[in-house]
Structure formats: C-alpha cells, structure tokens
Scaffold this active site. Sequence first.
Site, PDB file in Angstrom:
ATOM      1  N   LYS A 157      16.986  13.359   8.311  1.00  0.00           N
ATOM      2  CA  LYS A 157      18.261  13.722   9.070  1.00  0.00           C
ATOM      3  C   LYS A 157      19.152  14.940   8.668  1.00  0.00           C
ATOM      4  O   LYS A 157      19.274  15.678   9.583  1.00  0.00           O
ATOM      5  CB  LYS A 157      19.096  12.434   8.841  1.00  0.00           C
ATOM      6  CG  LYS A 157      19.986  12.245   9.844  1.00  0.00           C
ATOM      7  CD  LYS A 157      21.265  10.722   9.599  1.00  0.00           C
ATOM      8  CE  LYS A 157      20.220   9.708   9.894  1.00  0.00           C
ATOM      9  NZ  LYS A 157      21.041   8.523   9.428  1.00  0.00           N
TER      10      LYS A 157
ATOM     11  N   ARG B 206      26.441   9.127   6.035  1.00  0.00           N
ATOM     12  CA  ARG B 206      25.112   8.791   6.654  1.00  0.00           C
ATOM     13  C   ARG B 206      23.853   8.712   5.731  1.00  0.00           C
ATOM     14  O   ARG B 206      23.808  10.004   5.100  1.00  0.00           O
ATOM     15  CB  ARG B 206      24.672   9.404   7.972  1.00  0.00           C
ATOM     16  CG  ARG B 206      25.748   9.798   8.928  1.00  0.00           C
ATOM     17  CD  ARG B 206      25.634  10.619   9.928  1.00  0.00           C
ATOM     18  NE  ARG B 206      24.436  10.156  10.860  1.00  0.00           N
ATOM     19  CZ  ARG B 206      23.856  10.850  11.947  1.00  0.00           C
ATOM     20  NH1 ARG B 206      24.331  12.099  12.034  1.00  0.00           N
ATOM     21  NH2 ARG B 206      23.175  10.240  12.577  1.00  0.00           N
TER      22      ARG B 206
ATOM     23  N   GLY C 218      17.774   2.249  10.400  1.00  0.00           N
ATOM     24  CA  GLY C 218      18.574   1.217  10.363  1.00  0.00           C
ATOM     25  C   GLY C 218      18.344   0.601   8.858  1.00  0.00           C
ATOM     26  O   GLY C 218      19.007  -0.539   8.641  1.00  0.00           O
TER      27      GLY C 218
ATOM     28  N   MET D  82      19.238   1.892   5.790  1.00  0.00           N
ATOM     29  CA  MET D  82      20.206   2.022   4.809  1.00  0.00           C
ATOM     30  C   MET D  82      21.404   2.117   5.557  1.00  0.00           C
ATOM     31  O   MET D  82      21.444   1.794   6.722  1.00  0.00           O
ATOM     32  CB  MET D  82      19.911   3.295   4.219  1.00  0.00           C
ATOM     33  CG  MET D  82      18.436   3.102   3.207  1.00  0.00           C
ATOM     34  SD  MET D  82      18.015   4.558   2.504  1.00  0.00           S
ATOM     35  CE  MET D  82      17.637   5.708   3.530  1.00  0.00           C
TER      36      MET D  82
ATOM     37  N   ARG E 192      14.603  13.701  15.460  1.00  0.00           N
ATOM     38  CA  ARG E 192      13.419  13.608  14.409  1.00  0.00           C
ATOM     39  C   ARG E 192      12.121  13.368  15.331  1.00  0.00           C
ATOM     40  O   ARG E 192      12.361  12.968  16.695  1.00  0.00           O
ATOM     41  CB  ARG E 192      13.646  12.203  13.578  1.00  0.00           C
ATOM     42  CG  ARG E 192      13.555  10.736  14.408  1.00  0.00           C
ATOM     43  CD  ARG E 192      13.857   9.676  13.456  1.00  0.00           C
ATOM     44  NE  ARG E 192      14.468   8.607  14.207  1.00  0.00           N
ATOM     45  CZ  ARG E 192      15.248   7.685  14.063  1.00  0.00           C
ATOM     46  NH1 ARG E 192      15.672   7.543  12.780  1.00  0.00           N
ATOM     47  NH2 ARG E 192      15.418   6.833  15.041  1.00  0.00           N
TER      48      ARG E 192
ATOM     49  N   HIS F  54      16.339  -2.254  17.788  1.00  0.00           N
ATOM     50  CA  HIS F  54      15.731  -2.422  16.588  1.00  0.00           C
ATOM     51  C   HIS F  54      14.269  -2.780  16.810  1.00  0.00           C
ATOM     52  O   HIS F  54      13.388  -2.318  16.419  1.00  0.00           O
ATOM     53  CB  HIS F  54      16.486  -3.100  15.577  1.00  0.00           C
ATOM     54  CG  HIS F  54      15.967  -3.360  14.275  1.00  0.00           C
ATOM     55  ND1 HIS F  54      15.263  -4.316  13.848  1.00  0.00           N
ATOM     56  CD2 HIS F  54      15.611  -2.663  13.244  1.00  0.00           C
ATOM     57  CE1 HIS F  54      14.662  -4.497  12.744  1.00  0.00           C
ATOM     58  NE2 HIS F  54      15.144  -3.244  12.222  1.00  0.00           N
TER      59      HIS F  54
ATOM     60  N   ARG G 173     -29.881  -2.208   2.879  1.00  0.00           N
ATOM     61  CA  ARG G 173     -29.619  -2.505   1.384  1.00  0.00           C
ATOM     62  C   ARG G 173     -30.564  -3.901   1.085  1.00  0.00           C
ATOM     63  O   ARG G 173     -30.379  -4.742   1.715  1.00  0.00           O
ATOM     64  CB  ARG G 173     -28.198  -2.793   0.926  1.00  0.00           C
ATOM     65  CG  ARG G 173     -28.034  -3.199  -0.435  1.00  0.00           C
ATOM     66  CD  ARG G 173     -26.655  -3.430  -0.598  1.00  0.00           C
ATOM     67  NE  ARG G 173     -26.038  -4.607  -0.192  1.00  0.00           N
ATOM     68  CZ  ARG G 173     -24.788  -5.018  -0.551  1.00  0.00           C
ATOM     69  NH1 ARG G 173     -23.868  -4.257  -1.000  1.00  0.00           N
ATOM     70  NH2 ARG G 173     -24.358  -6.028   0.380  1.00  0.00           N
TER      71      ARG G 173
ATOM     72  N   SER H 296     -25.603   6.317  -1.972  1.00  0.00           N
ATOM     73  CA  SER H 296     -24.471   6.030  -1.059  1.00  0.00           C
ATOM     74  C   SER H 296     -23.733   5.434  -2.071  1.00  0.00           C
ATOM     75  O   SER H 296     -24.075   4.523  -2.745  1.00  0.00           O
ATOM     76  CB  SER H 296     -25.065   5.039  -0.265  1.00  0.00           C
ATOM     77  OG  SER H 296     -23.953   4.540   0.632  1.00  0.00           O
TER      78      SER H 296
ATOM     79  N   ASP I 236     -17.740  -1.962  -5.707  1.00  0.00           N
ATOM     80  CA  ASP I 236     -18.011  -2.369  -6.926  1.00  0.00           C
ATOM     81  C   ASP I 236     -17.822  -1.256  -8.006  1.00  0.00           C
ATOM     82  O   ASP I 236     -17.474  -1.515  -8.994  1.00  0.00           O
ATOM     83  CB  ASP I 236     -19.613  -2.423  -7.016  1.00  0.00           C
ATOM     84  CG  ASP I 236     -20.050  -3.991  -6.686  1.00  0.00           C
ATOM     85  OD1 ASP I 236     -19.325  -5.105  -7.422  1.00  0.00           O
ATOM     86  OD2 ASP I 236     -20.722  -4.627  -5.905  1.00  0.00           O
TER      87      ASP I 236
ATOM     88  N   CYS J 262     -20.500   3.959   1.275  1.00  0.00           N
ATOM     89  CA  CYS J 262     -20.525   2.965   2.157  1.00  0.00           C
ATOM     90  C   CYS J 262     -19.575   1.748   1.789  1.00  0.00           C
ATOM     91  O   CYS J 262     -19.479   0.795   2.171  1.00  0.00           O
ATOM     92  CB  CYS J 262     -21.953   2.289   2.223  1.00  0.00           C
ATOM     93  SG  CYS J 262     -22.413   1.609   0.821  1.00  0.00           S
TER      94      CYS J 262
ATOM     95  N   TYR K 231     -21.631  11.938   4.879  1.00  0.00           N
ATOM     96  CA  TYR K 231     -21.360  10.888   5.713  1.00  0.00           C
ATOM     97  C   TYR K 231     -20.421   9.881   5.097  1.00  0.00           C
ATOM     98  O   TYR K 231     -20.479   9.714   3.928  1.00  0.00           O
ATOM     99  CB  TYR K 231     -22.530  10.156   6.617  1.00  0.00           C
ATOM    100  CG  TYR K 231     -23.092   9.163   5.533  1.00  0.00           C
ATOM    101  CD1 TYR K 231     -22.776   7.928   5.484  1.00  0.00           C
ATOM    102  CD2 TYR K 231     -24.338   9.768   5.031  1.00  0.00           C
ATOM    103  CE1 TYR K 231     -23.511   7.261   4.663  1.00  0.00           C
ATOM    104  CE2 TYR K 231     -25.121   9.003   4.322  1.00  0.00           C
ATOM    105  CZ  TYR K 231     -24.698   7.542   3.934  1.00  0.00           C
ATOM    106  OH  TYR K 231     -25.489   6.906   3.339  1.00  0.00           O
TER     107      TYR K 231
HETATM  108  P1  ADP Z   1      20.786   5.224  11.268  1.00  0.00           P
HETATM  109  O1  ADP Z   1      20.006   6.134  10.163  1.00  0.00           O
HETATM  110  O2  ADP Z   1      20.764   3.893  10.839  1.00  0.00           O
HETATM  111  O3  ADP Z   1      20.164   5.692  12.438  1.00  0.00           O
HETATM  112  P2  ADP Z   1      23.049   7.040  11.397  1.00  0.00           P
HETATM  113  O4  ADP Z   1      23.357   7.747  10.256  1.00  0.00           O
HETATM  114  O5  ADP Z   1      22.252   7.816  12.499  1.00  0.00           O
HETATM  115  O6  ADP Z   1      22.328   5.792  10.925  1.00  0.00           O
HETATM  116  O7  ADP Z   1      24.277   6.444  12.099  1.00  0.00           O
HETATM  117  C1  ADP Z   1      24.363   5.199  12.710  1.00  0.00           C
HETATM  118  C2  ADP Z   1      25.120   5.457  14.029  1.00  0.00           C
HETATM  119  O8  ADP Z   1      26.430   6.019  13.809  1.00  0.00           O
HETATM  120  C3  ADP Z   1      24.485   6.644  14.943  1.00  0.00           C
HETATM  121  O9  ADP Z   1      23.860   6.028  15.635  1.00  0.00           O
HETATM  122  C4  ADP Z   1      25.490   7.830  15.344  1.00  0.00           C
HETATM  123  O10 ADP Z   1      25.692   7.642  16.708  1.00  0.00           O
HETATM  124  C5  ADP Z   1      26.700   6.974  14.437  1.00  0.00           C
HETATM  125  N1  ADP Z   1      27.324   8.313  13.990  1.00  0.00           N
HETATM  126  C6  ADP Z   1      26.812   8.904  12.663  1.00  0.00           C
HETATM  127  N2  ADP Z   1      27.646   9.938  12.405  1.00  0.00           N
HETATM  128  C7  ADP Z   1      28.640  10.028  13.541  1.00  0.00           C
HETATM  129  C8  ADP Z   1      29.390  11.041  13.773  1.00  0.00           C
HETATM  130  N3  ADP Z   1      29.629  12.220  12.807  1.00  0.00           N
HETATM  131  N4  ADP Z   1      30.100  11.205  14.727  1.00  0.00           N
HETATM  132  C9  ADP Z   1      29.867  10.044  15.586  1.00  0.00           C
HETATM  133  N5  ADP Z   1      28.853   9.171  15.351  1.00  0.00           N
HETATM  134  C10 ADP Z   1      28.262   9.073  14.373  1.00  0.00           C
HETATM  135 MG    MG Z   2      20.346   7.263  13.619  1.00  0.00          MG
END
Ligand code: ADP
Ligand code: MG
Length: 996
Positions: free
Chosen positions: A66, A136, A145, A147, A388, A506, A668, A816, A821, A883, A903
């Site tokens: 990120k 974040r 989701g 952390m 990403r 999710h 074999r 082979s 084993d 193998c 192979y």
């Molecule tokens: P995750 O890795 O779980 O997606 P994020 O760090 O992306 O967590 O944050 C979760 C949500 O919080 C994101 O969907 C984003 O929209 C919102 N968010 C995070 N930082 C900001 C920010 N600076 N301004 C507005 N919304 C934010």
């Molecule tokens: Mg996110």
Amino acid sequence: MATQTRRRPAKKSAKKSSKKVAHAAKSRPAKRRTKAPAGKKSKLVYYFGKSKTEGRAAMKELLGGKGANLAEMTAIGLPVPPGFTITTETCAAYYEEGRQMPQGLEDQVRQHLARLEKETGKKFGDEHEPLLLSVRSGSAVSMPGMMDTVLNLGLTDAAVRGLVEATGNERFAYDAYRRLLNMFGDVVMGVDHEHFEAAFTTIKEKYGAAADTDVPAEGMKELCEAYKAVYREHVGRAFPQDPFAQLMASVEAVFRSWNTPRAVSYRRINEITGLKGTAVNIQTMVFGNMGDDSGTGVAFTRDPATGENKFYGEFLVNAQGEDVVAGIRTPQHVDEMGKWTAPGFPTIGKQVHKSLLRIKDVLEDHYKDVQDLEFTIERGTLYILQTRAGKRTAASAVKIACDMVKEKLITEQEAVLRVPPSDLTQLLLPGFSPLAKEKADVLTRGLPASPGAAVGRLAFTAEEVVERAAVGEQVLLVRKETSPEDVDGMHTAAGILTSTGGMTSHAAVVARGWGKCCVAGAGDIHIDEQNGTIKVGGRTFGRDDWISLDGSTGAVMTGQIETQEPELSGHFAKLMKWADKYRTLKVRTNADSPVDSQRAREFGAEGIGLCRTEHMFFEGERIIAMREMILAETLEAREAALAKLLPYQRDDFVGIFTAMKGLPVTVRLLDPPLHEFLPHDDQSQRELAQATGLSLETIQRRVSQLHEANPMLGHRGCRLAVTYPEILKMQVRAIVEAAITCRKNKIKSMPEIMVPLVGSAKELGLLRGHIEETIALVKKETRFGGKLDILIGTMIEVPRGALTADEVAAHAQFFSFGTNDLTQMTFGFSRDDVNTFLPDYLKHDVLEKDPFQSLDTSGVGQLVSMACQKGRAARPEIKLGICGEHGGDPASIDFCHQVGLAYVSCSPFRVPIARLAAAQAAIRNAVKPAPAKKRTAKKTTKKAATKKTTKKKVAKKTTKKAAKKTAKKVAKKVARKVAKKRPAKKTAKKTTRRRR
Ligand code: ADP
Ligand code: MG
C-alpha cells in the site's frame, strides 16, 4: 440520491483478536522506550506528497504494498492524499524489542507530521481547521482486511469544534468524532463494539431515528458523550485528548494487528512467509461522507471475474470507504455513475467517471497490469487511496495475460510469468454439466463472485465448516457476509454463499484469490444461523440438505448437480503454447492406467515418468494371484502364481503403451513390501484361505513372517528383486511382450525399466543382469529380431544412491529422482508420521514449508544436484528426471530446471501447471540472478517475488528477442548436458568399463 451512512461495519473481525490485544495492553507496564540498537539510526519513515516523495513501487518490502504504491501514484501525479509510511522494518524492530516502540520513531513521525501540516496547511488537533489522519496497515503482500485501520485520527473535544468551524457541518463533524471514538476504542483499546452499538441504539430511540442517518447533529453530539463514557468505563481512563498520543497508539495497534490470530492464519493458508511485518501508512483523511457530492468506491481496471477489458467497479454516494468492502450497503456499478447528480453539481457523476477512466488508463500503462483501486470523492474532488495488482480468477488471469500481449502492453514471456501456475488448478476444475444444469432446480441467483462449481451441505459458521469437513463432510459456508475471522472456514468449505455484499465484498475478494467457488449477495435467501436453516422462496433447507452453487452464473440450486471436466481451449491453449515455446524441461506424468495416461496426454504430458506397477495388482482376480505368489513357499509355486499375473500386467502395459504411443513410459518394478498385499484381519484371512485352499495357519504364519517393524526401510524396492528375482523377471517379461505386441500393432512404444530404492551400484548391477537376460530371452522366445530400445535405469531415492551416483550410473541409463523417499530418508522424517510434528515445525519456523510438498533445495536438493553431476560425469548422456510429488510443485520445478534435469513428472492434473512453471523457470533463469540485495525478494511469497523480479528483469534487461535467444541458449545448454540420443547398449557398457 438519498443514502444512509451506516456505522462502520461491526468489525467482527477485530473483536476477537483485539480483546486479546486489550489484555496485553492493559497488563503491560507503562510505556518504556527501548534503546536504539547501536549504530542503527535508520530511516524509519518515508514521505509521500507534493513537496517530496521518497518511496517507489519497487519498495514493497520496506514500505508494504500500500505504502509503496501510494508513493508511486503520488510520483506519477495521481491525486493521492499526502502522508507518510513507517517501514515494515520498524514493525520488525517493534517485535524484536519485545513489543516496544523503537527509539527514534516518535521523533521521525513528528518531523514528517510537521511536513504534512505544512503541505496541507492544516494543523493536527487544531481548534480551527484540524488535520485529520488515517492510520493504515499494509505489508509487502496484500492481506485484505486482515489488519487494522483507524480513521479520523486527530479529533478531540477541541478539534471537533474546529472541524465544525471549517466545514460548517456540525453533524458531519460529530459523526466523524463518534466514528473515531468507536474505532479507536475497538481497534486500539479492544473495547467490544457491542458496547458502542448499545449506546447508539439508545440515542436512536431517543430521537426516533430508524437509520443512523436520521440522527440529527444534536444526537451525534450526545452520542459522542455516550461513547466517551463507554470508552472510559471499559478502558479505565478517558479517551486521549492528545492527538499525537492517539496517533502513536494507533500505530502500535497496527503493529500488533500483524500478529493477530486471523492475520497469522491468513498468512499460513496463503503460504506467506519471510515478511518483516506490516508498514503503517499515515495519511491525510478525505471524506466520502460529506454529503451527496461525496462518495467512495473500489474498482478494477478490468473485470476481475472474466478478465474482460472493461472498467469494473462499485461505489456508494455519501459513504466512507469501508462501507463498500464490508458489504453492508449494496453498492452501485460504476456504469451507473453518470446518473449521479448532486445539488448544485448536476454533472458530478459524469465528471468523476471520466476522471476514473483516465486514471484507469494511466495506472494500466504505468503498472502494465490490472489494478484494483480504492477511491473517494470529497465534495466533487476525486482521490485515489490505494492501488494494487488486481486479484483475479485463473480464467481472467489467462485472458488478461493474452489480451495484454495483443495490446502490446507486455511480452509473451511476461504473459507467461503473469499467471501463477498453481492457479491453473481452477481452470482444470470441473464445472456443472450443462445438461444437469438445465434441469436444475434454481432457488435463486446471487452474484457470480468467484467461478467454479461447488456442491455441499449447509454449514452456518466457519467453525462448523471446519468441524464437519474434518470428519469428511462436504459443506458449503452460508453466511450473511463473511469477515476476515472466517478465513479458515472459507478455505475449508467446498464453496461460499452469502446473502449480502457485492462483487468486492470480503467473501468475493477472498474466494477469488483462492479460486474457490463463491456466490455472493443472494438477497432472497434468509439465513437463520441460530436454527441452522435458510429460507428461500417459501422453502426451508437445513444442515442435511444439499445445495449446488454455480460461481460462474450465481445460480443457487437444490441437490447435488452433476459436474464435468472443463474445456481447455482458447486463451488457455494460447498461454500453454507460449509456455511450451519457452520451456526447456519436458513434462511427464505419473500414471498407471490407460485412462490416466490418456488424460495426461490431453493435458500435454510428454511421457510417463512413473508408472507404478503395484496398483495393478489390487484389482479383482489379480489380488488373489498376487497373494498366492506371496504365500508360496517354493519357487515353483511362486512362479505358477506369477504366471497367472503375467497376462494382466502385459495387457495393462499394452494399454498404457498404446495410450502413450511414441512417448517414453518409465515403468517402476514392484516397490512396496509384500505384506501390504496381504489381509491383516481375521475375517479376510479366512476368506483368503478359502480362495487359495491354504490353511488359515499357513496364512497367519506367513503374515507374521513378513511383518516388519519399519516396513518403509524394510524389504521393499530392489531388495525384493534381490530375494525374488522371479518377480522382476515376470514384470520385465510383461513389459517386453507388451512392447512386441505394440510393435506388431505398429505402435511405437518406448519403455524404460526403472529399479526402485537402489542404494548401491551392486544392487543395480545384479538386477540389470536379470533384466537384460529376460529381455534377450523373451525376444528369442518370440523370435523377435527387431530393436526394442528399452532403457534400464534407477530411481535415486536412497541417500547412498545419490552419494555414489557415479558408480550407480555405470549400470543406469537414466536416473529418476524419487524425491518423496529421498526427502523421507534425508530428513529421517517418516512421511506417514510427519504430520504429528510438522505443524509445530512450521509454526516455529523450523521449516518454512512442508518438504514433502516443496523440495528442500538446500538439503535434499544438494543430493539431487550432486547425483546429477556424478551421474553425468560417469555417463554424459544419462537421462535425468524427477518423479516425486515435487515434480508438480512450481518452486521445485524451478530447482529442477536449474540443475538441468530433462523432465519433471507429476500427476495428470498438474501437467499444465508444470508446463507453465517450467516455462517460468526458463524465462526467469535466462537472465542472471539479480544482485544480492534484490534476492531478499525471495523471502517474500513466491508469487510476489517472481512477479517483481521477473517483470523488471525481463522488461528492462532484455528485449523480447534477446530473451528468446537466451531461452534458446539455455535450451541448448541443457540439451548438451542431457544428451537426447538413447545410448546404444554397447557404448553404455563401454563407458561402464572405462569408468571402472
Ligand atoms: P484495508 O487494507 O483493510 O483495505 P485500508 O487501509 O485500505 O484497509 O483502509 C480501509 C478503508 O478506510 C479504505 O477502504 C479507505 O477507503 C478508508 N480510508 C483509509 N485511509 C483513508 C483516508 N486517508 N481518507 C479516507 N478514507 C480512508
Ligand atoms: Mg484497502
């Protein structure tokens, strides 16, 4: 558009884990700062913003995915709210120091905060126009989701008044504050979300509000007071009015969230190892919930389910980002965005949509890959909050790779490198048979969130799935929505069905990542978790009922619908063609029936690397003859029983050679200990006595004679043939007769006779004599004058065999590597018992991976590599292959490529995976490995590492042509190493003599 802003999703996910965290936090003594390690005045924080941007996309390991991408997007001029990133190394230091905030961190955060204040013109905690921040998480490998995130940091009793002043929107300001109180209380301090929820309900009742959005500003103010009381009650002190204290506590909470059970579990399931920790991104807040001219959404630059080159996304007006991902409100498709209007801004939707499409192009052009982005619109201004590489289904990965070659965004080699080989499993999975589907009783349709076909009984919690699957049940996970704490159950379930949430919920995202069938947002289904039932269209289904899910159409059907094999054409065929073009390793299969052989051939197998003959002795009549042979007490009796087995074996070989005509088949000789063929219970022994006419006592005596304390190291493999050469002779006879029969039928067979478990040259020398004699004898008997070209070789699976490979090679035309084993014996781990302790080894990082799944390259691999060298030194034209199960494992295949095997051989189903992995190995290794520093990439997940390094290497260091040339060079090199020509027997002998 009337929208409602919901409470932040009841971070169920955070609940369990943060409770524990809270205890930890409470029991910890007042904060101590650890001493900085000597000489370690390292840079812990990297800035991204207009004034300077210190990170780049390539710095994922240090800044997390990120953070690295926020920096990259800022650098290429995309609208990213400015901020800074605390490195993953800082997180590692936090743990190394026994969960203490590293020294120097606070200072560096203050410095960067000052810069951020300057850039935004706002002050953190200000009483007039406060700067608000999000904190974040984000590691090198995306863990959606898993952390924690804290939003709206910096609000205090004073600052919230400033926010009212700055925005003129009292309701918004107090709404933001109560969200912070809730989120900080929950995520950072471990206060159960339900306590906040209860306080909210009271306020709503007071104001007669049905939805959160109906609560007026006054109510929000009261709510903040109520939340502060909840906070004080459960934390034991007041909510911190020092914004910087909020910030640092949140940073620490993110560090801690790296090691919550769900995060650990996610990494284990996804085999993510070797990461340092999570980075922490501190970023200026932008608000999607400032009114109808604001909003938030997520998008993919191409359709993640089909791969179609069409912008794909979902958004919500007047909402915060999390609302989309959590699947609470059902979002709108971006195609609908044009219809979005706001008071005083009638074209807002059209304009935002246009900007998004432009950004989509910029991102794809820049990253040369599909991107998954998060965006927020604050009062008409668009911000990108994340990008990403988009998770995608295997089918779309293949299509996207092919399309991008066509669009000249990437080369063929890059396309080959783009698709994770093991993802092909998804494509090779069966779907529903169209006929059965036509007749199916479709209950309802949800969103086709992740393709595939799933059939199972209903289970209502993740725990239930795990429990029932453990006793062999096939179950579907049925939930309103899933949350990160459900991952174990989601992974175990045959498929996933949810009743709310969109394509980016999710459940959908996680399932797609795994290639697990998922139907999401099937809103007609009413789930009663308590009673274990679902109601749909007036019908009720319970735990014992079967349901079938079609992840490609979203159909939810009753009963067990018949499934069928997939079609392997189109883009898949194209990608495989490229794979075949670039790979130098051949791919064979392990098969011991004509049906399997045929299937493997359709998957592209170029021979059989392992045909186990013991499986052939279990069917019907054969097992009786086999048992007679084992029970026989004289040579004559044994030969008589073997004579009964001969026709069966011969016919099997005719079938397999015919299926594999023109391709080599390594057979074999009998490998398992004989007692495995005998019955051990009383009843079956009696039956056997009846069938053979022997007395029960004789049978029991023989069974106990054959008993071994450690059969895997006992009388098996070539040792059997040393004792009972007649067994070997029967098998060789069957092979030779089958080859002659095929020849008469104008079918070219290429048998290779493989002697298992050889640990010394003398074993093989002795047995080779028997084999050659038998071949000559059968030829003579059948008056066959032609050439049969049957190779004789051995499996290298005993460490001593590898150590003395030069001597063994004197008798072997091929090796082979039986790495199952070989792994067992090198580690001294019994493959049958390893699971009693392997989980602990993995947990404590004693082993990074299960060595039976992925070759231990440093230990077992050393034996392989040494045996290759010694084998080649003794017999330059020796044919080398593998193998063991490892032959289908991409990382192991890479190793096989590097040691120059000819192979790999794997199960039929894995053949396409091996073909792709072999091509990736060839392309990747065509360029010299990157210097030491880059190589740390290897420590991250395989996927991430390969993507990153290869992309760069191929893209930058070589042009398409050059890469091709190099690949060819490698091919030649390998070809030179592994002479393709089959040695004439005489020369083989000559070499033997000379070497001796
Ligand atoms: P995750 O890795 O779980 O997606 P994020 O760090 O992306 O967590 O944050 C979760 C949500 O919080 C994101 O969907 C984003 O929209 C919102 N968010 C995070 N930082 C900001 C920010 N600076 N301004 C507005 N919304 C934010
Ligand atoms: Mg996110």
